[in-house]
Structures are given as structure tokens and as C-alpha cells.
Scaffold this motif. Structure first.
Motif, short mmCIF file in Angstrom:
data_model
loop_
_atom_site.label_atom_id
_atom_site.label_comp_id
_atom_site.label_asym_id
_atom_site.label_seq_id
_atom_site.Cartn_x
_atom_site.Cartn_y
_atom_site.Cartn_z
N ARG A 89 32.21 80.77 37.42
CA ARG A 89 33.41 81.51 36.28
C ARG A 89 34.31 82.38 36.79
O ARG A 89 35.44 82.99 37.16
CB ARG A 89 32.39 81.91 35.28
CG ARG A 89 32.56 81.23 34.39
CD ARG A 89 31.15 82.13 33.29
NE ARG A 89 30.72 81.73 32.92
CZ ARG A 89 31.32 81.06 30.60
NH1 ARG A 89 32.41 81.52 30.60
NH2 ARG A 89 30.16 80.06 30.12
N ARG A 117 28.46 76.49 30.62
CA ARG A 117 29.50 76.78 31.23
C ARG A 117 31.14 76.87 30.25
O ARG A 117 31.24 76.20 28.65
CB ARG A 117 29.72 75.23 32.10
CG ARG A 117 30.51 74.16 31.45
CD ARG A 117 30.24 73.00 32.61
NE ARG A 117 30.35 71.54 31.50
CZ ARG A 117 31.13 71.12 30.75
NH1 ARG A 117 32.48 71.99 31.20
NH2 ARG A 117 30.80 70.53 29.67
N ASP A 118 31.17 77.35 30.57
CA ASP A 118 32.85 77.54 30.03
C ASP A 118 33.48 76.39 29.62
O ASP A 118 32.99 75.77 30.92
CB ASP A 118 34.00 78.15 30.98
CG ASP A 118 35.03 78.37 30.42
OD1 ASP A 118 35.72 77.84 29.59
OD2 ASP A 118 36.02 78.92 31.47
N LYS A 120 36.35 74.65 29.63
CA LYS A 120 37.78 74.58 30.28
C LYS A 120 37.40 73.98 32.13
O LYS A 120 37.98 73.56 31.77
CB LYS A 120 38.49 76.03 30.57
CG LYS A 120 39.06 76.33 28.62
CD LYS A 120 39.59 77.78 29.07
CE LYS A 120 38.75 78.85 28.97
NZ LYS A 120 39.47 79.90 29.26
#
Length: 126
Positions: A89, A117-118, A120
Motif C-alpha cells: 500500500r 490486501r487492497d 486493486k
């Protein structure tokens, strides 16, 4: 594209792994996490792990620089999954690439990263 490669084994500097990463990334962040809970809290083990991780990162970094790929190496202390997630991130990585392993620790790590996790940020096991 930017990729995070956590150094979790000695397999990350295999050409097959690096070539797969470079298919999607031209900027790489190498991360070694020193997780004392995994080392039994003993300094001798931590020092050995740091030396091994540095050697692997130096080898990968040298090869990536030879290939004209932007690369950054980091060593962090803490819990492995959270450090991988936080650094991905912080460094705005598009992908996290993991060298596949067949042990329970690795499977648990992947499961933690899938949750935290993100979304994206892609997560690829090679």
C-alpha cells in the motif's frame, strides 16, 4: 507497473520467477521481513536470516539493474503478512508476487494476504 516481491524463500531469484514478474512490472520493490515470532526470538537466527535475505536481495537487485529495471530493497521487522500488505500500500504496488511453496505457513500467508490486501493490488503466486 510496480511489483512487490517479498523474499520468503531462496527461490525468488530464479530466472523463471523474475521473468514472470517482469512480464507485468518495470519497477520492483524487494522486501525482506524479519519476523521474530517465526525465528523463536533468538538473535543468532535473526542475524542469519538477515544475512541470507540480504544476499538474495543483492543478487536479484543486481540482475534487475542489469536489465534496466528500477528496483528498491527494504528490510522490515514485524509480522510477515501485515508488513507485505502495508508496504504494498505504502509503495503503491500494482502486484504482489509470491514464489509458490507447498508448506502450511505459505498457505496461511496467502490466505491472510487475500483478506487484508487492497483489492486493486493483484496477488500472484508463481
Amino acid at each position: 507497473m510496480k511489483a512487490l516481491i517479498p523474499i520468503l524463500s531462496k527461490e525468488e531469484w530464479k530466472p523463471e520467477f523474475i521473468n514472470k514478474v517482469l512480464e507485468k512490472a518495470n519497477n520492483v520493490v524487494l522486501l525482506s521481513v524479519i519476523d521474530r515470532s517465526e525465528l523463536g526470538g533468538q538473535f543468532g537466527f535473526a542475524a542469519t536470516e538477515i544475512m541470507q535475505a540480504n544476499k538474495i536481495m543483492e543478487g536479484i537487485e543486481s540482475e534487475l539493474k542489469r536489465l534496466k529495471v528500477r528496483v528498491e530493497s527494504l528490510v522490515e521487522w514485524g509480522e510477515t503478512a501485515s508488513k507485505i500488505d502495508h508496504l504494498a500500500r505504502l509503495k503503491k504496488c500494482d502486484f504482489i508476487f509470491l514464489q509458490k511453496q507447498g508448506n502450511k505457513y505459505f498457505k496461511d500467508l496467502v490466505a491472510k494476504l487475500e483478506k487484508s490486501r487492497d483489492k486493486k493490488t493483484g496477488l500472484e503466486v508463481i
